[in-house]
Motif scaffolding. Sequence first.
Motif, PDB file in Angstrom:
ATOM      1  N   PRO A 275      99.418  60.243   0.702  1.00 60.42           N
ATOM      2  CA  PRO A 275      99.183  58.911   1.291  1.00 60.42           C
ATOM      3  C   PRO A 275      98.368  57.978   0.399  1.00 60.42           C
ATOM      4  O   PRO A 275      98.635  56.776   0.364  1.00 60.42           O
TER       5      PRO A 275
ATOM      6  N   PHE B 275     102.191  51.709   5.694  1.00 57.10           N
ATOM      7  CA  PHE B 275     103.464  52.375   5.396  1.00 57.10           C
ATOM      8  C   PHE B 275     104.608  51.804   6.235  1.00 57.10           C
ATOM      9  O   PHE B 275     105.735  51.686   5.755  1.00 57.10           O
TER      10      PHE B 275
ATOM     11  N   CYS C 140     107.758  59.591   5.527  1.00 56.19           N
ATOM     12  CA  CYS C 140     106.557  59.417   6.367  1.00 56.19           C
ATOM     13  C   CYS C 140     107.005  59.292   7.827  1.00 56.19           C
ATOM     14  O   CYS C 140     107.839  58.454   8.148  1.00 56.19           O
ATOM     15  N   ILE C 141     106.453  60.119   8.700  1.00 58.62           N
ATOM     16  CA  ILE C 141     106.866  60.082  10.114  1.00 58.62           C
ATOM     17  C   ILE C 141     105.939  59.193  10.938  1.00 58.62           C
ATOM     18  O   ILE C 141     106.009  59.188  12.171  1.00 58.62           O
ATOM     19  N   GLU C 142     105.044  58.490  10.260  1.00 58.55           N
ATOM     20  CA  GLU C 142     104.127  57.527  10.892  1.00 58.55           C
ATOM     21  C   GLU C 142     103.292  58.206  11.980  1.00 58.55           C
ATOM     22  O   GLU C 142     103.085  57.651  13.051  1.00 58.55           O
ATOM     23  N   CYS C 143     102.831  59.420  11.676  1.00 61.33           N
ATOM     24  CA  CYS C 143     102.083  60.188  12.678  1.00 61.33           C
ATOM     25  C   CYS C 143     100.649  59.707  12.832  1.00 61.33           C
ATOM     26  O   CYS C 143     100.019  59.961  13.857  1.00 61.33           O
ATOM     27  N   GLY C 144     100.104  59.050  11.821  1.00 61.75           N
ATOM     28  CA  GLY C 144      98.735  58.523  11.921  1.00 61.75           C
ATOM     29  C   GLY C 144      97.646  59.511  11.554  1.00 61.75           C
ATOM     30  O   GLY C 144      96.458  59.186  11.632  1.00 61.75           O
ATOM     31  N   CYS C 145      98.004  60.752  11.135  1.00 61.94           N
ATOM     32  CA  CYS C 145      96.971  61.742  10.782  1.00 61.94           C
ATOM     33  C   CYS C 145      96.089  61.221   9.643  1.00 61.94           C
ATOM     34  O   CYS C 145      94.872  61.417   9.650  1.00 61.94           O
ATOM     35  N   CYS C 146      96.717  60.573   8.668  1.00 68.32           N
ATOM     36  CA  CYS C 146      95.944  60.095   7.509  1.00 68.32           C
ATOM     37  C   CYS C 146      94.930  59.028   7.934  1.00 68.32           C
ATOM     38  O   CYS C 146      93.800  59.004   7.436  1.00 68.32           O
TER      39      CYS C 146
ATOM     40  N   LEU D  76     103.072  64.501   1.981  1.00 70.80           N
ATOM     41  CA  LEU D  76     103.122  63.326   1.096  1.00 70.80           C
ATOM     42  C   LEU D  76     101.744  63.100   0.482  1.00 70.80           C
ATOM     43  O   LEU D  76     100.785  63.813   0.787  1.00 70.80           O
TER      44      LEU D  76
ATOM     45  N   THR E  25      98.887  54.114   7.977  1.00 76.51           N
ATOM     46  CA  THR E  25     100.189  54.159   8.663  1.00 76.51           C
ATOM     47  C   THR E  25     100.768  52.758   8.817  1.00 76.51           C
ATOM     48  O   THR E  25     101.974  52.564   8.634  1.00 76.51           O
TER      49      THR E  25
ATOM     50  N   CYS F 276      98.378  65.526   5.783  1.00 77.08           N
ATOM     51  CA  CYS F 276      99.720  64.946   5.980  1.00 77.08           C
ATOM     52  C   CYS F 276     100.764  66.030   6.278  1.00 77.08           C
ATOM     53  O   CYS F 276     101.028  66.886   5.429  1.00 77.08           O
ATOM     54  N   PRO F 277     101.367  66.037   7.489  1.00 76.44           N
ATOM     55  CA  PRO F 277     102.341  67.080   7.830  1.00 76.44           C
ATOM     56  C   PRO F 277     103.637  66.975   7.045  1.00 76.44           C
ATOM     57  O   PRO F 277     104.404  67.929   6.986  1.00 76.44           O
ATOM     58  N   ALA F 278     103.871  65.799   6.448  1.00 75.14           N
ATOM     59  CA  ALA F 278     105.106  65.632   5.667  1.00 75.14           C
ATOM     60  C   ALA F 278     104.863  65.930   4.182  1.00 75.14           C
ATOM     61  O   ALA F 278     105.726  65.657   3.348  1.00 75.14           O
TER      62      ALA F 278
HETATM   63  S1  SF4 Z   1     101.412  58.709   8.645  1.00 76.39           S
HETATM   64 FE1  SF4 Z   1     100.161  59.546   6.989  1.00 76.39          FE
HETATM   65  S2  SF4 Z   1      99.862  61.670   7.507  1.00 76.39           S
HETATM   66 FE2  SF4 Z   1     101.559  60.950   8.772  1.00 76.39          FE
HETATM   67  S3  SF4 Z   1     103.412  61.429   7.602  1.00 76.39           S
HETATM   68 FE3  SF4 Z   1     102.827  59.361   7.053  1.00 76.39          FE
HETATM   69  S4  SF4 Z   1     101.576  59.600   5.232  1.00 76.39           S
HETATM   70 FE4  SF4 Z   1     101.660  61.592   6.189  1.00 76.39          FE
END
Ligand code: SF4
Length: 501
Positions: free
Chosen positions: A382, A425, A405-411, A380, A422, A376-378
């Motif tokens: 998850p 979230f 959460c920037i909703e990047c989808g990495c998780c 957080l 995501t 998670c780049p933020a």
């Molecule tokens: S989408 Fe997942 S990985 Fe991306 S910022 Fe939110 S919690 Fe972190």
Amino acid sequence: MKEVRQVQVDRRLARGLRLNAHKTMSTTAPIDTSLRPKRLIVGVKQQLGAPGEILVATGDRVRAGQKTVAAGEPPSAAMHAPLDGTVSAIEDRALPTGLGKAIVIEVDAVPGETVSSPPGYLDVTLLREAGIVGLGGAVFPTGDKVTYADHCPTLLINGAECEPYISCDDMLIRERAASIARGSVCLMELCDAHECIIAIESDKPEAFWAMTGALHELDDNRLSLAEVPTVYPAGGERQLIQVLTGLEVPVGSYPPELGYLCQNVATAAAVDDLVRTGVPLTHRVVTVTGEGVAQPRNVWAPIGTPIADLIAHCGGYTGDVARLIMGGSMMGLALPSDTIAITKATNCIVVETAEEIRGDFSERPCIRCGDCAYVCPATLLPQELYRHTVSHNWEQLEALHLNECIECGCCDVVCPSHILLTEHFRVAKRGARVHAEEVRRAERAADRFSEHERRLEAQLVAQRAQHETLKATARNPLDRAAALEAAKQRAAAKRGAPSES
Ligand code: SF4
Ligand code: SF4
């Protein structure tokens, strides 16, 4: 001629992912500028903040660049007709963000003459009136962003287009680097910045060299170039600052508080267009890509072009279409139909085939492996956020900084249980907003109720005191007579007549 200054980037994004880019399929051809749709569906509200008044009516003729919606209360930006035509309807239409008011324009078959009229100045009001917004996807009105970030020492121009499939910024830098550099100088002067860093990812060598050439030409040593590592999501505002400076923007803070104002490369180019020609923001570059489209490429598209027209312009569908996405494959929005039109926020349309989205994605229970937190780049947690989204524990979600959460989808990508974290979230953020509004309403109602109670209590105390006085006078006939006499005198004085005594 001076050397182009390069910022040394020795820091890496602590988290994030290295993803398959899928960009080359849309970068083999130059930006296609020949699209002229027959009809435009221009959403009235396309930016963060309030829209203003609609300035046209059904049946009106409109010229390209004519203002159709005024800027509202800040933050806001105006809207314009992208092409000459006639307004055929102003009605609710399906837009990428849901149902919303749109101005439908039947475009003239033959384009009218374009008249260039440079404004001769640039200020934040002009940016608002020209409809300039952040073209990286956030669509925050640029005039207002510059106002909020007044006296920011460093302007960051973001060319780190990290999301798979999207190549519109890459192609724009390759073809219009000089315009981006000039627009950056204009933005620097507006926000009183001392320096400007243009950041481009390491997997875009053509863009990097084009920008190096443009900065050579410009010969302004306040501008420098930084090659940032190709890590997703290094192009996020906060992540870019971290990659470039090592500074983490604290939770609840904004980049200008650390002295950085971020703008996208396409926004800088739009500012340059405005200054040189007076043309407001009516078009943008859109990447049309994916295995499901016949001729992937980047298109200079009028805002309001229906997606079906864009796809048709790129050779049409290949026949095996499984999903249509607005944005990239990580943060994009799945669309229900191609009749929806593009907005200022639309940087990419991905037409995915079943092959591209293959796999068994049925959700399974969380095994608490911690992989999601690792990427998670933020920074957080998850898995914890997920636990509390399921139970709608709004207080815990706030404490765990859901809104960061920037909703990047990495998780999502790393989750072995295929949990669509995501999406959970996104839904939870909406739920948290509704909950916060309910709490505010309940608090306001509680305040009103206690004020009502306080007044009733005060009334009761006053009534009791009056009652006690009357009781006391009723017990003493002399007082009673005196009170009666005093009342008579007061009444007579009011009438202006002399009293009996
Ligand atoms: S989408 Fe997942 S990985 Fe991306 S910022 Fe939110 S919690 Fe972190
Ligand atoms: S990656 Fe998935 S399974 Fe692992 S802890 Fe996170 S949510 Fe649970």
